[in-house]
Design an enzyme around this catalytic site. Structure first.
Site, PDB file in Angstrom:
ATOM      1  N   LYS A  77       1.004  -1.189   0.023  1.00 29.14           N
ATOM      2  CA  LYS A  77      -0.059  -0.007   0.068  1.00 29.14           C
ATOM      3  C   LYS A  77       0.978   1.060  -0.082  1.00 29.14           C
ATOM      4  CE  LYS A  77      -4.018  -2.359   2.218  1.00 29.14           C
ATOM      5  NZ  LYS A  77      -4.511  -3.005   3.527  1.00 29.14           N
ATOM      6  N   GLN A 128      -4.662  -1.310   9.640  1.00 32.56           N
ATOM      7  CA  GLN A 128      -4.387  -2.731   9.148  1.00 32.56           C
ATOM      8  C   GLN A 128      -5.151  -3.673   9.967  1.00 32.56           C
ATOM      9  OE1 GLN A 128      -3.275  -3.687   5.914  1.00 32.56           O
ATOM     10  NE2 GLN A 128      -4.329  -5.633   6.520  1.00 32.56           N
ATOM     11  N   ASP A 135     -10.907   2.752   4.024  1.00 34.17           N
ATOM     12  CA  ASP A 135     -11.388   1.392   3.859  1.00 34.17           C
ATOM     13  C   ASP A 135     -12.752   1.423   3.863  1.00 34.17           C
ATOM     14  OD1 ASP A 135      -9.712  -0.432   3.567  1.00 34.17           O
ATOM     15  OD2 ASP A 135      -9.092  -0.791   5.987  1.00 34.17           O
TER      16      ASP A 135
END
Ligand code: NAD
Length: 294
Positions: free
Chosen positions: A54, A98, A121
């Site tokens: 990422k 994460q 997200d």
């Protein structure tokens, strides 16, 4: 093999190129360089690899990347304090925590602390609710990628019969909302669905997001259907090592489907590309600029 292979790798590369173009335009015309902060707690090898990819793609597309690595022993108040600091930082337009988080941390409390405007997200209940209400929202990246892949085969999904297998908050449920927004007729199947093969055979579009290796067989698929395989399953390989397979029995399904995504190289690369899209969208919205052309 009769199916067209939907090349997620190439489609994602193209999308990343478009994001880079928008980032350049925003930086030059508005002095706005989107920034993505990624928070990793602990040293789960898979998470470290995702976070590394990422950060790499964020920089490649011309955005700013902020890496926050915390020990596995991090406390919930420490994580919440970091989220609060990132919420207040004007250089940070997107925040990604994460998962999975260490077990002493309440993951939903941390995700719910993220400013919904920076929730790239798309897991915050405010974004889930906005998406379900048909309001502008940051939608989860994997389902966004699935829709883009399906639309490379049929530009319009209007009126199509879609079956989504799996009802998770990360994939199945947001996919349902995105498909409704595309005017598809949607069935969400799950572990308690009766006669799943028969349900699946109705579909013009099959989305498999289960986490069971090669569960969807060729005789579940209507000839000519589009098959989007979200599954990532590690199984033993002949050489004693392991390999990754999807939720669809790819070789046999490709004999029946009209188009199909491979695993790896299908949905996976689209997820990170869509994270970049969400970061640019979040940056534009926060700056009061019109949505970007991606
Ligand atoms: P999850 O475990 O949260 O949800 C799985 C869903 O499958 C559940 O809703 C369950 O009801 C359903 N299910 C389980 N057994 C079933 C059965 N026998 N028949 C029908 N439905 C059944 O998983 P998730 O987070 O939604 O992920 C699903 C898969 O997608 C996993 O393999 C995961 O690794 C993969 N994934 C890939 C990406 C990507 O970027 N490609 C992103 C997220 C998840």
């Amino acid at each position: 093999m009769t199916a067209r292979i939907i090349d997620g790798k190439a489609i994602a590369a193209d999308l990343r190129g478009k994001v880079a173009g928008e980032v350049k335009r925003l930086t030059q015309a508005h002095g706005l360089t989107p920034g993505l902060a990624v928070v990793l707690a602990g040293n789960n090898p898979a998470s470290e690899s995702y976070v590394g990819s990422k950060a790499k793609v964020t920089l490649e597309t011309g955005m700013r990347s902020f890496d926050h690595r915390l020990p596995a022993s991090v406390s919930q108040p420490e994580l919440l304090a970091l989220v609060k600091q990132l919420n207040a930082d004007p250089a940070v337009h997107g925040i990604l925590v994460q998962l999975p988080l260490p077990e002493q941390v309440d993951a939903s409390a941390v995700l719910n602390a993220i400013d919904p405007a920076k929730d790239v997200d798309g897991f915050h209940p405010v974004n889930a609710g906005r998406l379900a209400s048909g309001l502008p929202a940051l939608a989860p990246c994997t389902p966004l990628g699935c829709i883009l892949l399906a639309k490379t085969v049929h530009a319009s999904l209007t009126g199509m019969e879609a079956v989504v297998i799996g009802r998770s908050n990360i994939v199945g449920k947001p996919l349902l909302q995105l498909l409704l927004a595309e005017n598809a007729t949607v069935t969400v199947a799950h572990s308690r669905t009766r006669d799943l093969p028969a349900v699946c055979r109705r579909a013009d579009l099959v989305f498999a997001a289960v986490g069971r290796p090669e569960m969807v067989r060729a005789d579940w698929i209507k000839p000519g259907a589009i098959v989007i395989d979200v599954g990532i399953n590690r199984v033993p390989a002949a050489n004693g090592k392991s390999r990754i397979v999807g939720d669809v029995a790819y070789a046999e399904a490709a004999e029946v489907a009209g188009a199909i995504t491979p695993v790896p190289g299908g949905v996976g690369p689209m997820t990170i590309a869509c994270l970049m899209v969400n970061t640019v969208r979040a940056a534009c919205a926060t700056a009061g600029l019109p949505p970007p052309a991606v």
